[in-house]
Design a protein around this motif. Structure first.
Motif, PDB file in Angstrom:
ATOM      1  N   HIS A 222       0.844  -1.205   0.000  1.00 57.49           N
ATOM      2  CA  HIS A 222       0.000   0.000   0.000  1.00 57.49           C
ATOM      3  C   HIS A 222       0.880   1.257   0.000  1.00 57.49           C
TER       4      HIS A 222
ATOM      5  N   ASP B  30      -7.354  -2.830  -0.775  1.00 58.61           N
ATOM      6  CA  ASP B  30      -8.203  -3.659   0.076  1.00 58.61           C
ATOM      7  C   ASP B  30      -9.634  -3.539  -0.429  1.00 58.61           C
TER       8      ASP B  30
ATOM      9  N   GLU C 270      -4.996 -12.148   4.841  1.00 63.64           N
ATOM     10  CA  GLU C 270      -5.790 -10.905   4.813  1.00 63.64           C
ATOM     11  C   GLU C 270      -6.747 -10.987   3.629  1.00 63.64           C
TER      12      GLU C 270
ATOM     13  N   HIS D  97      -7.124  -8.074   0.958  1.00 63.23           N
ATOM     14  CA  HIS D  97      -5.890  -7.484   0.410  1.00 63.23           C
ATOM     15  C   HIS D  97      -5.479  -8.111  -0.927  1.00 63.23           C
TER      16      HIS D  97
HETATM   17 ZN    ZN Z   1      -4.137  -4.366   2.336  1.00 67.01          ZN
END
Ligand code: ZN
Length: 127
Positions: A68, A75, A119, A122
């Motif tokens: 990021h 996300d 995640e 993500h």
């Molecule tokens: Zn992320």
């Protein structure tokens, strides 16, 4: 500071991200983009959460370690009845899997497949 705009990604990543979101819409999956670009300062704040600051741990990446921070990750959450999709039911897990597959088809690495610190929202493309 963090951004939710796909245009704050690197141009080649933004093109793939837009194709990814469009493919979700085509598949009937409503999505919300929670984060694209995140500054190092914001990453430091996020890393502190659950460690030296209150709240649950939400990231394993320090400043500069998250894609990021270099505009190469986003996300994305699927929406169910206007709410962020959870992970408690099989239907919810199936929806995440479908989202992950669409992201992978668009050229992203999906962190929902990671073994260490998985995640689900993500998606990233390494440089
Ligand atoms: Zn992320």
């Amino acid at each position: 500071m963090s951004s939710r705009s796909l245009d704050d990604l690197l141009p080649d990543v933004a093109v793939k991200a837009k194709a990814f979101i469009a493919s979700c819409q085509a598949a009937g999956i409503q999505t919300v983009v929670a984060c694209t670009y995140r500054t190092d300062a914001e990453q430091t704040t996020l890393y502190a959460q659950g460690r030296t600051a209150p709240g649950p741990i939400v990231t394993d990446a320090r400043a500069g370690q998250s894609l990021h921070n270099v505009r190469r990750a986003l996300d994305v959450y699927p929406l169910v009845n206007g709410k962020l999709c959870g992970l408690s039911t099989q239907a919810e897990r199936d929806l995440w899997e479908k989202l992950g597959q669409l992201g992978e088809a668009a050229g992203f690495e999906w962190a929902g497949r990671w073994v260490h610190f998985r995640e689900y929202p993500h998606f990233q493309i390494k440089g």
